[in-house]
Motif scaffolding. Structure first.
Motif, short mmCIF file in Angstrom:
data_model
loop_
_atom_site.label_atom_id
_atom_site.label_comp_id
_atom_site.label_asym_id
_atom_site.label_seq_id
_atom_site.Cartn_x
_atom_site.Cartn_y
_atom_site.Cartn_z
N PHE A 41 0.86 -1.18 0.00
CA PHE A 41 0.00 0.00 0.00
C PHE A 41 0.89 1.22 0.00
O PHE A 41 1.87 1.28 0.75
CB PHE A 41 -0.90 0.01 1.25
CG PHE A 41 -1.96 -1.04 1.23
CD1 PHE A 41 -3.24 -0.73 0.81
CD2 PHE A 41 -1.68 -2.33 1.63
CE1 PHE A 41 -4.22 -1.70 0.78
CE2 PHE A 41 -2.65 -3.32 1.61
CZ PHE A 41 -3.93 -3.00 1.18
N PHE A 42 0.58 2.22 -0.84
CA PHE A 42 1.44 3.39 -0.98
C PHE A 42 0.68 4.51 -1.67
O PHE A 42 -0.35 4.28 -2.30
CB PHE A 42 2.69 3.03 -1.80
CG PHE A 42 2.37 2.31 -3.09
CD1 PHE A 42 2.19 3.01 -4.27
CD2 PHE A 42 2.22 0.92 -3.12
CE1 PHE A 42 1.86 2.34 -5.46
CE2 PHE A 42 1.90 0.25 -4.29
CZ PHE A 42 1.72 0.97 -5.47
N HIS A 43 1.20 5.71 -1.55
CA HIS A 43 0.67 6.83 -2.32
C HIS A 43 1.48 6.94 -3.59
O HIS A 43 2.73 6.89 -3.56
CB HIS A 43 0.79 8.15 -1.53
CG HIS A 43 -0.31 8.32 -0.55
ND1 HIS A 43 -0.17 8.05 0.79
CD2 HIS A 43 -1.60 8.72 -0.72
CE1 HIS A 43 -1.30 8.28 1.40
NE2 HIS A 43 -2.20 8.68 0.51
N TRP A 44 0.83 7.07 -4.73
CA TRP A 44 1.50 7.22 -6.01
C TRP A 44 0.67 8.16 -6.87
O TRP A 44 -0.53 7.96 -7.03
CB TRP A 44 1.68 5.87 -6.69
CG TRP A 44 2.48 5.95 -7.94
CD1 TRP A 44 2.03 5.81 -9.22
CD2 TRP A 44 3.88 6.22 -8.05
NE1 TRP A 44 3.06 5.97 -10.11
CE2 TRP A 44 4.22 6.22 -9.42
CE3 TRP A 44 4.89 6.46 -7.12
CZ2 TRP A 44 5.51 6.46 -9.89
CZ3 TRP A 44 6.17 6.69 -7.58
CH2 TRP A 44 6.47 6.69 -8.95
N GLU A 45 1.34 9.16 -7.41
CA GLU A 45 0.69 10.14 -8.27
C GLU A 45 -0.57 10.72 -7.63
O GLU A 45 -1.62 10.83 -8.26
CB GLU A 45 0.42 9.54 -9.66
CG GLU A 45 1.71 9.16 -10.36
CD GLU A 45 1.51 8.54 -11.73
OE1 GLU A 45 0.38 8.14 -12.07
OE2 GLU A 45 2.51 8.46 -12.46
N GLY A 46 -0.46 11.07 -6.34
CA GLY A 46 -1.51 11.76 -5.64
C GLY A 46 -2.67 10.93 -5.12
O GLY A 46 -3.66 11.48 -4.65
N ARG A 47 -2.58 9.62 -5.21
CA ARG A 47 -3.68 8.81 -4.69
C ARG A 47 -3.16 7.56 -3.99
O ARG A 47 -2.05 7.10 -4.25
CB ARG A 47 -4.64 8.41 -5.81
CG ARG A 47 -4.06 7.47 -6.85
CD ARG A 47 -5.09 7.16 -7.95
NE ARG A 47 -4.51 6.30 -8.95
CZ ARG A 47 -4.50 4.96 -8.88
NH1 ARG A 47 -5.04 4.34 -7.88
NH2 ARG A 47 -3.94 4.25 -9.84
N LEU A 48 -3.99 7.05 -3.09
CA LEU A 48 -3.65 5.81 -2.39
C LEU A 48 -3.76 4.67 -3.38
O LEU A 48 -4.74 4.55 -4.11
CB LEU A 48 -4.59 5.58 -1.20
CG LEU A 48 -4.34 4.30 -0.40
CD1 LEU A 48 -2.95 4.34 0.24
CD2 LEU A 48 -5.40 4.13 0.66
N ASP A 49 -2.74 3.84 -3.42
CA ASP A 49 -2.72 2.73 -4.37
C ASP A 49 -2.32 1.47 -3.61
O ASP A 49 -1.85 1.53 -2.48
CB ASP A 49 -1.71 3.03 -5.49
CG ASP A 49 -2.02 2.28 -6.78
OD1 ASP A 49 -2.87 1.37 -6.78
OD2 ASP A 49 -1.38 2.59 -7.80
N GLN A 50 -2.50 0.34 -4.27
CA GLN A 50 -2.03 -0.92 -3.72
C GLN A 50 -1.65 -1.82 -4.88
O GLN A 50 -2.12 -1.64 -6.00
CB GLN A 50 -3.08 -1.58 -2.82
CG GLN A 50 -4.28 -2.14 -3.55
CD GLN A 50 -5.28 -2.73 -2.57
OE1 GLN A 50 -5.99 -1.99 -1.91
NE2 GLN A 50 -5.31 -4.05 -2.48
N ALA A 51 -0.75 -2.75 -4.60
CA ALA A 51 -0.30 -3.66 -5.65
C ALA A 51 0.15 -4.98 -5.03
O ALA A 51 0.60 -5.01 -3.89
CB ALA A 51 0.85 -3.03 -6.42
N ARG A 52 0.03 -6.02 -5.80
CA ARG A 52 0.62 -7.30 -5.43
C ARG A 52 2.00 -7.31 -6.08
O ARG A 52 2.11 -7.09 -7.28
CB ARG A 52 -0.23 -8.45 -5.93
CG ARG A 52 -1.58 -8.49 -5.25
CD ARG A 52 -2.34 -9.75 -5.60
NE ARG A 52 -3.70 -9.70 -5.12
CZ ARG A 52 -4.06 -9.95 -3.86
NH1 ARG A 52 -3.15 -10.25 -2.97
NH2 ARG A 52 -5.32 -9.89 -3.49
#
Length: 105
Positions: A41-52
């Motif tokens: 979970f992280f902030h990227w390009e101004g929004r909260l994001d998540q990735a596997r």
């Protein structure tokens, strides 16, 4: 030579395997562990994001870090890959000697 661990996250298992193989073949790391799928979970390009993602832990020495980072950047799909160098404060001396011998010039 100081032994370090380099933590790297990748987009997936195939990318992680390709990077791991490159690092060990080029003697930039003595060993690379591929950790199973992690959820980030992280902030990227101004929004909260998540990735596997798939994480790597490479065992190497400080002198090899610049070349290791360059090799990772060539094969990595992220524009800003997580590449973190962690000092090893202590460890089993024969293992630390093995890491140094595997990446020696």
């Amino acid at each position: 030579m100081s032994v370090v661990l380099v933590y790297i996250t990748c987009a997936g298992r195939e990318e992680a395997r390709a990077i791991a193989q490159e690092l060990v073949t080029a003697r930039l790391a003595a060993c690379v562990n591929i950790l199973p799928e992690i959820e980030s979970f992280f902030h990227w390009e101004g929004r909260l994001d998540q990735a596997r993602e798939t994480a790597l832990v490479a065992k190497t020495v400080t002198a090899k870090v610049p070349d290791l980072v360059a090799a990772v950047r060539k094969k990595h799909s992220y524009s800003v890959p997580a590449i973190l160098v962690l000092p090893v404060v202590d460890g089993f001396p024969p293992f630390l000697d093995w890491v140094r011998s595997e990446v020696a010039d």
